[in-house]
Structures are given as C-alpha cells and as structure tokens.
Design an enzyme around this catalytic site. Structure first.
Site, PDB file in Angstrom:
ATOM      1  CG  ASP A 199      58.051  33.363  38.856  1.00  0.00           C
ATOM      2  OD1 ASP A 199      57.576  33.120  39.973  1.00  0.00           O
ATOM      3  OD2 ASP A 199      57.718  34.349  38.178  1.00  0.00           O
ATOM      4  CG  HIS A 233      46.403  26.070  43.906  1.00  0.00           C
ATOM      5  ND1 HIS A 233      47.331  25.062  44.027  1.00  0.00           N
ATOM      6  CD2 HIS A 233      45.233  25.456  43.577  1.00  0.00           C
ATOM      7  CE1 HIS A 233      46.758  23.909  43.782  1.00  0.00           C
ATOM      8  NE2 HIS A 233      45.475  24.109  43.508  1.00  0.00           N
ATOM      9  CB  SER A 239      45.254  20.624  43.888  1.00  0.00           C
ATOM     10  OG  SER A 239      44.032  21.323  43.882  1.00  0.00           O
TER      11      SER A 239
END
Length: 386
Positions: free
Chosen positions: A243, A178, A319
């Site tokens: 998901d 991401h 992150s």
C-alpha cells in the site's frame, strides 16, 4: 509568518499538494533552452512532540529489494493523503547507536510571505530469480581511483546491511528504509550499522600503486564509519510495500564523524517530462558484481506523485542508491546534480492482463524534501530552496 495547516479541510489540503507539484513547471510555451531546476513553494515540517520507545529486538532479516504488485495505475487511483494522514506518515522514528529509540510527531506548515504479488514459476517448480535486467545489460562497472574517488561516483557508499547509500551532507547518508527496517522492526546489524567508503587498497608509493604495466584495475577496499543515529518515516513503519509503504521507503543516516568527501544535495523531483532527456542516473553496489560500483542511466517510463517507474538495469544491493539528474541552476548560473529520489526495488505491474516488471524509485516530493532537509540541517529556514 508560519501558518499551521491544522485547520485546512481535507479537499483544500489535496489542492495544496497538487499546487506544490505545479509550481515551477517552467516555460508554459515550450521547453526551456536549458533544463532548469524549478522553483517550489516549499512547506515546513517541524517536530511537535518526542516520545521514548522501547528498544527494538533487531530481529528482521535484511531485504535487499522490495516488491509490490501495485503499479502506476494502482497508485494513481489512490487518494492523496489528508492533512492528518500526512502528519502521521511524516512522523518518524529515530534509532540511536546505544539501541534507544524515539518517535517524533510532526506538524506541517506554510511559510507566509512575511516570514497480488506476481510470482513466476518455471517447470522445475522453483521461483525464478528476479533479474531486474531488461534486455541487454546496460550497466557500467566503474574502475580506477580516478573515477571512483571523484564526484559524482564518490558520493555512493555501501551499508553494512548490504545496500547502497548516497552522501547528502557532511555527516549524512540517504538510503532506502527497507535497508535498515522491514516495516515492523529493525534488521539485524542495524544497531552497529556502518557505512563503507571505497579507497585504494595500497597507499601512495606502496606496492602496486604505480604499477602501470598491470592490466588489472587497481584494487580498492572499504573504509568504514559507524552510524550515530537513523531516521525512518512512520509512513514506512506503519505501511507495507502493498500500500503506502513503498512511497515512504527512505531513511537518513547520521555518521559519527564527517566523511570529508564532496556530497550531492537533495532536490524536489521535477515532473518526468522536465528531466533532461527524460532520464535518471544512479550508481550502486549490485550484488552480482561484488566490490564494484555500478553506474546506469535510463528513461523514466511512468510516474505517480510519489514514485518514478523505470527499467534501469539493477540487482539487489543497488537499492538505496540516490537517483539524480543534472540541471541548470538559474540563481547561481551553473549546472548542478541533485538527488531527486531513492532507488527502492522491483514491481510487477498488470498491464492489460499481461504482467510487466519495473524498477521503482521513491520521489523526493516537497513534503519529503522539507522533512529530510530538516533532519540534516535542524533549521527549517535552511530548507526553503528545493
């Protein structure tokens, strides 16, 4: 001998995945005296076909954290992927510095012996900023070149998109997907992506280099290296954080030139109960401490096949950090740190009707190890030991 798994039925493939987790579980009669890196029967992930894709528009805004309401029980209740699904998720996109892009489809093989997102609202109506801090802030800012330039802290690098990465080879950086791709397209700045290495602001003998009277820590600066190409698994691109997407939130960056620092090897993530003290460690460039490298460690609270749930204090910017542990390597008779996961982001989990928040790391499973190792080395024979 390399055996294709194309003919393996779905149920048998699920048993195969479970076997990869089970092998190397250690002493069945108790915990070994030394926490030891397990031995795994690793699969092989090899390219089968490469397709040229249109150039992306690089229009996505960089997100420094990922959020998902699907917690441990949600993930544990999801079925493991079939063989065809696993092939699809482990296929990957490669983005080059000139903006060109390819998709590579993969095969998975066995090497034979002969060869509802929770949102807190305050009375003011504004959304509460997710602190990702649990009680007392237990993070440590690392100061001084004697620490920052030495292993393992020296393996942590900063991405120009705002995230953290970890050196895993002479020219390769492991980070979160991401940080460069939002699941639909690449984020702004990815085409000219750079990786920053902390170095002293003053050269030896220069102004302030030997000023021991100063109470301030020595100032550091980033030296940047351009990225040559990136790899992102299709499991991230085809999915999303609600998901399967978070399970595949990892990416590998190849630099244009070697970084000349000691790096940390990747390894298959052992079960949480086999981790020394049940703890993990990682360092990152948290946004609330600009310019500082921040180290933390904490206990693993829960796990699924693909994720580790913990409450390590962290802020956006951390992150992409490599999650590591230090264990005994029996073959070489030495202690070794390995990257066993990638810090992804934040999750709200419904625990018996009460929302609880966790920070989440993506585990390096045997299949992910085989894929990432091949990206680094280009030869599956060099990826037999996880």
């Amino acid at each position: 001998m390399v055996l294709s798994m194309a003919g393996i039925p779905g149920l048998l493939f699920l048993l195969f995945l479970l076997l990869l987790c089970a092998v190397g579980q250690g002493n069945p009669y108790g915990v070994p005296w030394k926490p030891t890196w397990p031995a795994y029967h690793l699969p092989v992930v090899l390219p089968q076909a490469t397709l040229n894709l249109a150039k992306p528009d690089f229009g996505a805004e960089a997100k420094l954290e990922v959020s998902s309401p699907c917690g441990p029980q949600c993930h544990k209740g999801a079925p493991l992927p079939t063989y065809e699904e696993a092939k699809q998720y482990l296929s990957y996109e490669t983005l080059y510095a000139n903006g060109s892009r390819t998709e590579t489809q993969v095969g998975i093989y066995i090497l034979g012996r002969g060869g509802a997102q929770h949102q807190d609202r305050e009375s003011s109506g504004k959304s509460r900023r997710k602190r990702q801090i649990y009680g007392y802030d237990s993070r440590f800012s690392i100061f001084g070149k004697d620490f920052l330039l030495n292993y393992p802290f020296s393996t942590s690098v900063k991405l120009s998109t705002g995230c953290t990465g970890t050196l895993v080879a002479e020219k390769h950086v492991l980070t979160a997907a991401h940080c460069i791709h939002d699941g639909k397209t690449y984020v702004k700045g990815t085409q000219k992506l750079r990786v920053g290495f902390l170095k002293p602001k003053f050269k030896d003998g220069g102004r302030g280099a030997n000023d021991s009277s100063s109470a301030m820590p020595e100032k550091m600066k980033f030296q940047w290296i351009r990225v040559k190409r990136t790899h992102v698994p299709k499991g991230w691109i085809k999915g999303n954080a609600n998901d399967i997407g978070m399970d595949y939130d990892y990416a590998l960056l190849e630099l244009k030139k070697p970084h000349k620092r000691k790096f940390m090897n990747i390894g298959v993530s052992p079960p949480a109960k086999q981790l020394p003290g049940g703890r993990i460690h990682f360092s990152g460039y948290d946004n609330d401490r600009p310019g500082n490298l921040v180290y933390r460690f904490c206990d693993v609270k829960d796990e699924t096949y693909d994720l580790l749930y913990q409450q390590c204090d962290a802020q956006p910017g951390a992150s992409g950090s490599g999650v590591y542990v230090r264990m005994w390597k029996r073959q070489q008779q030495k202690w070794e740190r390995k990257i066993i996961g990638i810090f992804s982001g934040h999750q709200w989990v419904d625990m018996n009707g009460s929302p609880q928040d966790f920070n989440v790391a993506v585990r390096i499973t045997p299949l992910k190890y085989a894929q990432i190792c091949y990206w680094i080395k280009g030869n599956y024979l060099d990826c037999r030991e996880g």
